[in-house]
Motif scaffolding. Structure first.
Motif, PDB file in Angstrom:
ATOM      1  N   TYR A  81       0.369  -1.248  -0.322  1.00  0.00           N
ATOM      2  CA  TYR A  81       0.011   0.292   0.283  1.00  0.00           C
ATOM      3  C   TYR A  81       0.987   0.949  -0.270  1.00  0.00           C
ATOM      4  O   TYR A  81       1.855   1.106   0.889  1.00  0.00           O
ATOM      5  N   GLN A  82       0.655   2.492  -0.387  1.00  0.00           N
ATOM      6  CA  GLN A  82       1.519   3.883  -0.282  1.00  0.00           C
ATOM      7  C   GLN A  82       0.239   4.519  -1.314  1.00  0.00           C
ATOM      8  O   GLN A  82      -0.452   4.627  -1.957  1.00  0.00           O
ATOM      9  N   TYR A  83       0.008   5.817  -0.893  1.00  0.00           N
ATOM     10  CA  TYR A  83       0.251   7.071  -1.367  1.00  0.00           C
ATOM     11  C   TYR A  83       1.621   7.547  -1.434  1.00  0.00           C
ATOM     12  O   TYR A  83       1.935   7.552  -1.567  1.00  0.00           O
ATOM     13  N   ALA A  84       1.009   8.405  -3.188  1.00  0.00           N
ATOM     14  CA  ALA A  84       2.241   8.513  -4.009  1.00  0.00           C
ATOM     15  C   ALA A  84       1.537   9.734  -5.599  1.00  0.00           C
ATOM     16  O   ALA A  84       0.198   9.250  -5.146  1.00  0.00           O
ATOM     17  N   VAL A  85       2.317  10.722  -5.148  1.00  0.00           N
ATOM     18  CA  VAL A  85       1.948  11.192  -7.061  1.00  0.00           C
ATOM     19  C   VAL A  85       2.453  10.267  -8.279  1.00  0.00           C
ATOM     20  O   VAL A  85       3.464  10.199  -8.361  1.00  0.00           O
ATOM     21  N   GLY A  86       1.304  10.682  -9.044  1.00  0.00           N
ATOM     22  CA  GLY A  86       1.794   9.535  -9.782  1.00  0.00           C
ATOM     23  C   GLY A  86       2.415   9.604 -11.060  1.00  0.00           C
ATOM     24  O   GLY A  86       3.059  11.436 -11.498  1.00  0.00           O
ATOM     25  N   ARG A  87       3.869   8.928 -11.080  1.00  0.00           N
ATOM     26  CA  ARG A  87       4.905   8.831 -11.947  1.00  0.00           C
ATOM     27  C   ARG A  87       5.076   9.831 -13.427  1.00  0.00           C
ATOM     28  O   ARG A  87       5.290  10.748 -13.713  1.00  0.00           O
ATOM     29  N   VAL A  88       3.029   9.239 -13.981  1.00  0.00           N
ATOM     30  CA  VAL A  88       3.212   9.876 -15.551  1.00  0.00           C
ATOM     31  C   VAL A  88       1.969  11.080 -14.971  1.00  0.00           C
ATOM     32  O   VAL A  88       2.307  11.590 -15.840  1.00  0.00           O
ATOM     33  N   THR A  89       0.973  10.846 -14.258  1.00  0.00           N
ATOM     34  CA  THR A  89      -0.236  11.072 -15.054  1.00  0.00           C
ATOM     35  C   THR A  89      -0.668  12.658 -14.083  1.00  0.00           C
ATOM     36  O   THR A  89      -0.961  13.445 -14.022  1.00  0.00           O
ATOM     37  N   ASN A  90       1.071  12.502 -12.648  1.00  0.00           N
ATOM     38  CA  ASN A  90       1.160  13.265 -11.523  1.00  0.00           C
ATOM     39  C   ASN A  90      -0.360  13.312 -11.205  1.00  0.00           C
ATOM     40  O   ASN A  90      -0.525  14.467 -10.128  1.00  0.00           O
ATOM     41  N   VAL A  91      -0.824  12.755 -11.093  1.00  0.00           N
ATOM     42  CA  VAL A  91      -1.945  12.569 -10.373  1.00  0.00           C
ATOM     43  C   VAL A  91      -2.083  12.047  -8.873  1.00  0.00           C
ATOM     44  O   VAL A  91      -2.261  11.203  -9.274  1.00  0.00           O
ATOM     45  N   PRO A  92      -2.507  12.721  -8.081  1.00  0.00           N
ATOM     46  CA  PRO A  92      -2.257  11.611  -5.843  1.00  0.00           C
ATOM     47  C   PRO A  92      -3.081  10.611  -6.572  1.00  0.00           C
ATOM     48  O   PRO A  92      -4.004  10.931  -6.461  1.00  0.00           O
ATOM     49  N   GLY A  93      -2.737   9.547  -5.767  1.00  0.00           N
ATOM     50  CA  GLY A  93      -3.409   8.090  -5.669  1.00  0.00           C
ATOM     51  C   GLY A  93      -3.268   7.447  -4.216  1.00  0.00           C
ATOM     52  O   GLY A  93      -2.064   7.441  -4.064  1.00  0.00           O
ATOM     53  N   LEU A  94      -4.172   6.719  -4.406  1.00  0.00           N
ATOM     54  CA  LEU A  94      -3.717   5.698  -3.686  1.00  0.00           C
ATOM     55  C   LEU A  94      -3.783   4.025  -4.355  1.00  0.00           C
ATOM     56  O   LEU A  94      -4.411   3.899  -4.926  1.00  0.00           O
ATOM     57  N   TYR A  95      -2.654   3.421  -3.803  1.00  0.00           N
ATOM     58  CA  TYR A  95      -2.068   2.476  -4.541  1.00  0.00           C
ATOM     59  C   TYR A  95      -2.129   1.044  -3.607  1.00  0.00           C
ATOM     60  O   TYR A  95      -1.526   1.174  -2.444  1.00  0.00           O
TER      61      TYR A  95
END
Length: 442
Positions: A74-88
């Protein structure tokens, strides 16, 4: 780029990407993708878009390294490609030969925004970074800067795409002995501060609400003290001072009682957030599972009947496609209202995910549970949902399971699994029906 083009051109990976796309739409998530053992994305549900993940390496992400160790990630991060933050959320993929790769699901934070819609509510990740807030100005600030300062600049940039974080500046409010009262940098008004327990993923829900009037009470306390000192100079002034003192004490006590009531209301609201589905108002999956575990234990201990219903809205995807997601949301709320009219007060209605719901029915035989399920089915079929000026006809398929008296190992998961089995049987039988049917009379 050549490596990405080779992956994107492979027919088998394109087929897997299409399967991921259908699954992502059904689960209402944003992206599903698979990485190989080196962390390279080889297939993704967004492979046909400009922001395709295919060919991008994610080996440094926490959700990949956790899966590499054989654990769910699990991780919260800002998307590497989309620059949209999300939960993984990730899970390892293995074969007889060992570790093969990782499958990951991403839910973008804008999809979760309706869950936190009040300015005083916000959610933090395990580093104290505010990732979801009803007040946009609070996003990406931190409760305490220490956790992020312990990260390297590269780690902060890689995960959050920023090097610095502004702290809220929360400090204890020492002038008043009121639990949960704090000061916030930049504000002259004290605030009530409440925090939920930490989830296994490190997420916390917080409420930070201004406590107007506390400073006034503090200043009035100083005034009362000055009056009492002055009242010692003469008997008449003392009597007046005592009268004023008693009056202010009563006002102070009333203010404190009002403050405690507000704190109690905040705690109640926080508890409700943790166990309620924000869209429909019924129990969320976690709280429904807790209720079910307790009822199963009680039924087994006292040899009492217990039943559970699993129901699913038929052709729900067509409703979203034809009328939009807002109409789909209204259909979900409409279903919960109709179920509430049929079931008893002691029954628990829960949303397990998407358009799938369950009803826990303690002290209920199979025959009575089947009758309730059929009333729910008939009620839904007879009363379409209303969205704007449009009537949306609905039907549901329902599976019924009854706790087996002679099976000591019967558990909540096994009972729910049997109800789910009969739900799929109802769909296979043509939908808009209840399975299994009532047994023939002896």
């Amino acid at each position: 780029d050549v490596y990405r083009q080779k992956l994107a051109a492979r027919g088998d990976l394109q087929m897997l990407g299409r399967q991921f796309a259908m699954t992502a739409e059904e689960l209402e998530v944003d992206v599903i993708w698979m990485m190989n053992a080196s962390g390279d994305a080889v297939a993704a549900s967004n492979f046909e878009t400009a922001t395709s993940f295919v060919g991008v390496n994610y080996a440094d992400r926490k959700y990949f390294t956790s899966a590499l160790e054989g654990k769910r990630g699990y991780q919260y991060a800002v998307g590497r490609v989309t620059n949209v933050p999300g939960l993984y959320f990730s899970s390892p993929v293995t074969s007889a030969a060992g570790f093969v790769g990782v499958v990951t699901v991403k839910v973008d934070m804008p999809r979760l925004a309706p869950w936190v819609n009040r300015s005083e509510e916000f959610v933090t990740d395990e580093n104290g970074v505010i990732i979801l807030s009803g007040d946009p100005k609070l996003k990406m600030r931190v409760i305490d800067a220490a956790p992020t300062e312990r990260m390297t600049v590269a780690q902060r940039e890689g995960r959050y795409k920023r090097a610095q974080f502004e702290a809220l500046g929360i400090t204890p409010f020492t002038e008043q002995d009121i639990q949960g009262l704090v000061r916030v940098a930049g504000s002259d008004v004290p605030h009530f501060f409440r925090t939920s327990g930490e989830t296994p993923e490190g997420l916390k829900v917080h409420i930070l609400r201004p406590a107007h009037g506390i400073e006034t009470i503090h200043r009035e306390g100083i005034t009362m003290f000055a009056l009492l000192v002055f009242a010692g100079m003469c008997v008449v002034a003392l009597l007046i001072g005592v009268h004023v003192y008693l009056l202010r004490i009563r006002q102070h006590r009333q203010s404190m009682q009002a403050t405690n009531r507000k704190l109690s209301d905040l705690n109640t609201h926080l508890e409700l957030l943790s166990r309620t589905d924000p869209l429909t108002g019924c129990a969320n999956r976690r709280y429904f599972q807790e209720c079910m575990d307790g009822e199963i234990d009680r039924a087994r201990r006292y040899s009492r009947p217990c039943s559970v219903l699993m129901l699913d809205i038929d052709w729900f995807k067509k409703i979203n496609d034809r009328h939009g997601h807002a109409a789909g949301d209204e259909a979900l709320r409409h279903i919960v209202r109709l179920i509430g009219r049929v079931v008893r007060r002691q029954d628990t209605v829960g949303r397990l995910g998407g358009e799938e719901f369950a009803v826990l029915m303690p002290e209920t035989s199979f025959e009575d549970a089947f009758a309730s399920a059929d009333r729910i089915r008939a009620t839904v079929a007879a009363e379409p949902a209303r969205f704007g000026d449009t009537d949306i006809p609905l039907t549901v398929s329902i599976g019924v399971a009854f706790m087996l008296d002679k099976v000591e190992a019967e558990s909540a998961d096994r009972l729910l699994l049997r109800a789910d089995h009969w739900l799929y049987a109802a769909k296979a039988a043509g939908r808009n029906c209840v399975m299994p049917g009532l047994p023939a009379a002896a």
